[in-house]
Write an enzyme that holds these catalytic residues in place. Structure first.
Site, PDB file in Angstrom:
ATOM      1  CB  SER A 120      35.277 -27.260  21.381  1.00 13.40           C
ATOM      2  OG  SER A 120      35.702 -26.257  22.257  1.00 13.40           O
ATOM      3  CG  HIS A 141      33.411 -29.012  16.941  1.00 15.79           C
ATOM      4  ND1 HIS A 141      33.244 -30.015  17.865  1.00 15.79           N
ATOM      5  CD2 HIS A 141      34.625 -28.466  17.212  1.00 15.79           C
ATOM      6  CE1 HIS A 141      34.294 -30.067  18.645  1.00 15.79           C
ATOM      7  NE2 HIS A 141      35.152 -29.146  18.273  1.00 15.79           N
ATOM      8  CD  GLU A 153      30.133 -32.430  17.659  1.00 17.62           C
ATOM      9  OE1 GLU A 153      31.111 -31.725  18.004  1.00 17.62           O
ATOM     10  OE2 GLU A 153      29.565 -33.217  18.439  1.00 17.62           O
ATOM     11  CG  ASN A 191      34.738 -31.549  22.903  1.00 12.72           C
ATOM     12  OD1 ASN A 191      35.696 -32.313  22.915  1.00 12.72           O
ATOM     13  ND2 ASN A 191      34.704 -30.459  22.149  1.00 12.72           N
TER      14      ASN A 191
HETATM   15  N1  CAA Z   1      48.520 -30.588  10.808  1.00 14.43           N
HETATM   16  C1  CAA Z   1      48.273 -31.168   9.604  1.00 14.43           C
HETATM   17  N2  CAA Z   1      48.482 -32.473   9.352  1.00 14.43           N
HETATM   18  C2  CAA Z   1      49.001 -33.207  10.347  1.00 14.43           C
HETATM   19  C3  CAA Z   1      49.317 -32.680  11.609  1.00 14.43           C
HETATM   20  C4  CAA Z   1      49.053 -31.299  11.823  1.00 14.43           C
HETATM   21  N3  CAA Z   1      49.266 -30.709  13.012  1.00 14.43           N
HETATM   22  N4  CAA Z   1      49.820 -33.661  12.384  1.00 14.43           N
HETATM   23  C5  CAA Z   1      49.832 -34.769  11.619  1.00 14.43           C
HETATM   24  N5  CAA Z   1      49.325 -34.493  10.402  1.00 14.43           N
HETATM   25  C6  CAA Z   1      49.164 -35.438   9.291  1.00 14.43           C
HETATM   26  C7  CAA Z   1      50.485 -35.892   8.758  1.00 14.43           C
HETATM   27  O1  CAA Z   1      50.981 -35.028   7.729  1.00 14.43           O
HETATM   28  C8  CAA Z   1      50.163 -37.273   8.232  1.00 14.43           C
HETATM   29  O2  CAA Z   1      49.574 -37.186   6.937  1.00 14.43           O
HETATM   30  P1  CAA Z   1      49.730 -38.371   5.839  1.00 14.43           P
HETATM   31  O3  CAA Z   1      49.219 -39.624   6.499  1.00 14.43           O
HETATM   32  O4  CAA Z   1      48.871 -37.896   4.728  1.00 14.43           O
HETATM   33  O5  CAA Z   1      51.179 -38.440   5.526  1.00 14.43           O
HETATM   34  C9  CAA Z   1      49.070 -37.787   9.174  1.00 14.43           C
HETATM   35  O6  CAA Z   1      48.515 -36.613   9.803  1.00 14.43           O
HETATM   36  C10 CAA Z   1      49.636 -38.702  10.211  1.00 14.43           C
HETATM   37  O7  CAA Z   1      50.659 -37.984  10.904  1.00 14.43           O
HETATM   38  P2  CAA Z   1      52.017 -38.621  11.443  1.00 14.43           P
HETATM   39  O8  CAA Z   1      52.347 -39.849  10.667  1.00 14.43           O
HETATM   40  O9  CAA Z   1      53.047 -37.563  11.573  1.00 14.43           O
HETATM   41  O10 CAA Z   1      51.699 -38.949  12.960  1.00 14.43           O
HETATM   42  P3  CAA Z   1      50.669 -39.928  13.553  1.00 14.43           P
HETATM   43  O11 CAA Z   1      50.415 -41.100  12.693  1.00 14.43           O
HETATM   44  O12 CAA Z   1      51.155 -40.108  14.919  1.00 14.43           O
HETATM   45  O13 CAA Z   1      49.303 -39.072  13.583  1.00 14.43           O
HETATM   46  C11 CAA Z   1      47.745 -37.598  14.506  1.00 14.43           C
HETATM   47  C12 CAA Z   1      49.208 -37.836  14.202  1.00 14.43           C
HETATM   48  C13 CAA Z   1      46.958 -37.496  13.224  1.00 14.43           C
HETATM   49  C14 CAA Z   1      47.666 -36.272  15.259  1.00 14.43           C
HETATM   50  C15 CAA Z   1      47.238 -38.830  15.355  1.00 14.43           C
HETATM   51  O14 CAA Z   1      48.039 -39.026  16.465  1.00 14.43           O
HETATM   52  C16 CAA Z   1      45.812 -38.656  15.818  1.00 14.43           C
HETATM   53  O15 CAA Z   1      44.869 -38.887  15.080  1.00 14.43           O
HETATM   54  N6  CAA Z   1      45.655 -38.239  17.091  1.00 14.43           N
HETATM   55  C17 CAA Z   1      44.333 -37.993  17.662  1.00 14.43           C
HETATM   56  C18 CAA Z   1      43.847 -36.668  17.197  1.00 14.43           C
HETATM   57  C19 CAA Z   1      42.493 -36.356  17.724  1.00 14.43           C
HETATM   58  O16 CAA Z   1      41.856 -37.125  18.428  1.00 14.43           O
HETATM   59  N7  CAA Z   1      42.020 -35.180  17.355  1.00 14.43           N
HETATM   60  C20 CAA Z   1      40.733 -34.689  17.841  1.00 14.43           C
HETATM   61  C21 CAA Z   1      40.961 -33.896  19.050  1.00 14.43           C
HETATM   62  S1  CAA Z   1      39.442 -33.319  19.674  1.00 14.43           S
HETATM   63  C22 CAA Z   1      39.144 -31.960  18.807  1.00 14.43           C
HETATM   64  O17 CAA Z   1      39.858 -31.505  17.957  1.00 14.43           O
HETATM   65  C23 CAA Z   1      37.876 -31.308  19.133  1.00 14.43           C
HETATM   66  C24 CAA Z   1      37.820 -30.411  20.294  1.00 14.43           C
HETATM   67  O18 CAA Z   1      36.861 -29.658  20.355  1.00 14.43           O
HETATM   68  C25 CAA Z   1      38.780 -30.418  21.404  1.00 14.43           C
END
Ligand code: CAA
Length: 296
Positions: A120, A141, A153, A191
C-alpha cells in the site's frame, strides 16, 4: 507479450485470498501460498463460501464457480511458483520482510516472470533492488474488499519496463478492474490522499471537535462516502493506517503527515480495528481485558 495463464499469490490473508479468488474466476490458474497451514485452510474456506455467496446471488454461474475452485491450488512451498507468469506478493507491510521474499522469488521464478507487490505504500524501486530483474518488478495495489472494489493502482518503479506495465495492466483489466498508474512516490495516489484524510479524522476526534459518530456521519452523508473515515480506518486496520502515515511522514518530510497521537495510542493499545474486535469502535463482544497478575 504472451497472455498470463498462471499466477502465484504469496500471503493468504484478506487481500491475497481476494486476489486469488478473482483471478481464478477470470480463468487464470492460481497457486496461493502461505507458510501458515492454518491460514491456508481459512483462505480456502473463505474463498469457497465467497464463491457460493456470489452463485446464490446470481452474480456467478455454478460452472464458473466450480471451474474457479478447480483452478485454485494451495501451497506452503514457494517452489511451486516456478511456472507462474506473474507472482503477486500480499504479505505483511514490512520492507525488510518483503525484500527477503522478493530476493527468494527472484531465484525461484522463471526468467520471464513478473514480480508484483500489493504494497500500500512501500517503494517498488527499493523492493526491485532486492532482485536481479528490476525491469520486471511492479506495484499492483488492490483495494479491500478485492472482489468488490473496481480499482487496481499500478505503480511503476524506477526501472519497470513498458512491457511489464502493459502485461500487468492487461491482467488487471482481465480481472475486471479499472487501472490507474502512479509513479513510485510515498503512498502512491490512493494512500497519499486517503490516509491524511483518515489521520485528520483522528485529529478531529483527538482535539474534541466532534464525536466519532458525528465525524463518520458527516463524511458519509455530507460527502457521499460509503463509510466514514474512522469506520474505514477500523476496516483497513489502524496498524496499517499508522504504518502508511509513517511512510508518508518519513518519505515526504512534511509535518502535515505526522501521525495523530490518538492513532498511535490506539495501535499501542492493540486496538487495531475490526480484525481485533476493537479499534475506534467495538465489534461484537468486547475483547477480554487481561488483568496483570498480582505481585508476589
Ligand atoms: N469481501 C467480499 N465482498 C464483500 C465484502 C468482503 N469483505 N464486503 C462486502 N462485500 C460485497 C458484498 O457481497 C456486496 O456484493 P453485491 O453488491 O454483489 O451483493 C457488496 O460488497 C456490498 O456489500 P454490502 O451490501 O454487504 O455492504 P455495503 O453496501 O455496506 O458495502 C463495502 C460494503 C463494499 C465494504 C462498502 O462499505 C465500501 O465500499 N466501503 C469502502 C471500502 C473502501 O474504501 N475500500 C478501500 C480501502 S483502502 C484500501 O484498500 C487500500 C489500502 O492500501 C489501505
Amino acid at each position: 507479450m504472451a497472455e498470463t495463464k498462471a499466477i502465484g499469490v504469496v500471503g493468504s490473508g484478506q487481500m491475497g485470498s481476494g486476489i486469488a479468488q478473482i483471478a481464478a474466476v477470470a480463468g487464470v490458474d492460481v497457486w496461493l501460498h502461505d507458510s501458515d497451514a492454518q491460514a491456508l485452510r481459512r483462505a480456502k474456506n473463505s474463498i469457497s463460501s465467497s464463491l457460493q455467496r456470489l452463485i446464490a446471488k446470481g452474480h456467478l454461474s455454478k460452472e464458473v464457480g466450480s471451474d474457479a475452485l478447480r483452478r485454485l491450488r494451495f501451497t506452503s512451498n514457494l517452489e511451486d511458483f516456478r511456472s507462474a507468469d506473474v507472482i503477486i506478493e500480499a504479505i505483511v507491510e514490512s520492507e525488510d520482510v518483503k525484500k527477503k521474499l522478493f530476493s527468494q522469488l527472484d531465484r525461484i521464478a522463471k526468467a520471464s516472470a513478473i514480480l508484483a507487490s500489493n504494497t500500500s505504500s512501500i517503494s517498488i524501486t527499493r523492493l526491485a533492488s532486492a532482485t536481479m530483474r528490476p525491469y520486471q518488478v511492479i506495484g499492483m495495489h488492490f483495494m479491500n474488499p478485492v472482489p468488490t472494489m473496481k480499482l487496481v493502482e499500478i505503480i511503476r518503479g524506477a526501472d519497470t519496463s513498458d512491457e511489464t506495465f502493459v502485461a500487468v495492466k492487461t491482467l488487471s483489466e482481465r480481472l475486471g478492474k479499472t487501472v490507474i498508474c502512479s509513479q513510485d512516490y510515498p503512498g502512491f495516489i490512493i494512500n497519499r490522499i486517503l490516509m491524511p484524510m483518515i489521520n485528520e479524522a483522528f485529529f478531529t476526534l483527538y482535539t474534541g471537535v466532534a464525536t466519532k459518530e458525528d465525524i463518520d456521519a458527516g463524511m458519509k452523508l455530507g460527502t457521499n462516502q460509503p463509510m466514514g473515515p474512522l469506520e474505514l480506518a477500523d476496516f483497513i486496520g489502524l496498524d496499517v493506517c499508522l504504518s502508511i502515515m509513517k511512510v508518508l511522514y518519513a518519505g515526504l518530510g512534511d509535518s502535515k503527515y505526522a501521525p495523530c497521537p490518538l492513532l498511535v495510542q490506539y495501535v499501542d493499545a492493540g486496538r487495531l480495528g475490526k480484525k481485533r474486535g476493537i479499534g475506534v469502535y467495538t465489534y461484537g463482544k468486547p475483547p477480554e481485558v487481561v488483568k496483570p497478575s498480582p505481585r508476589l
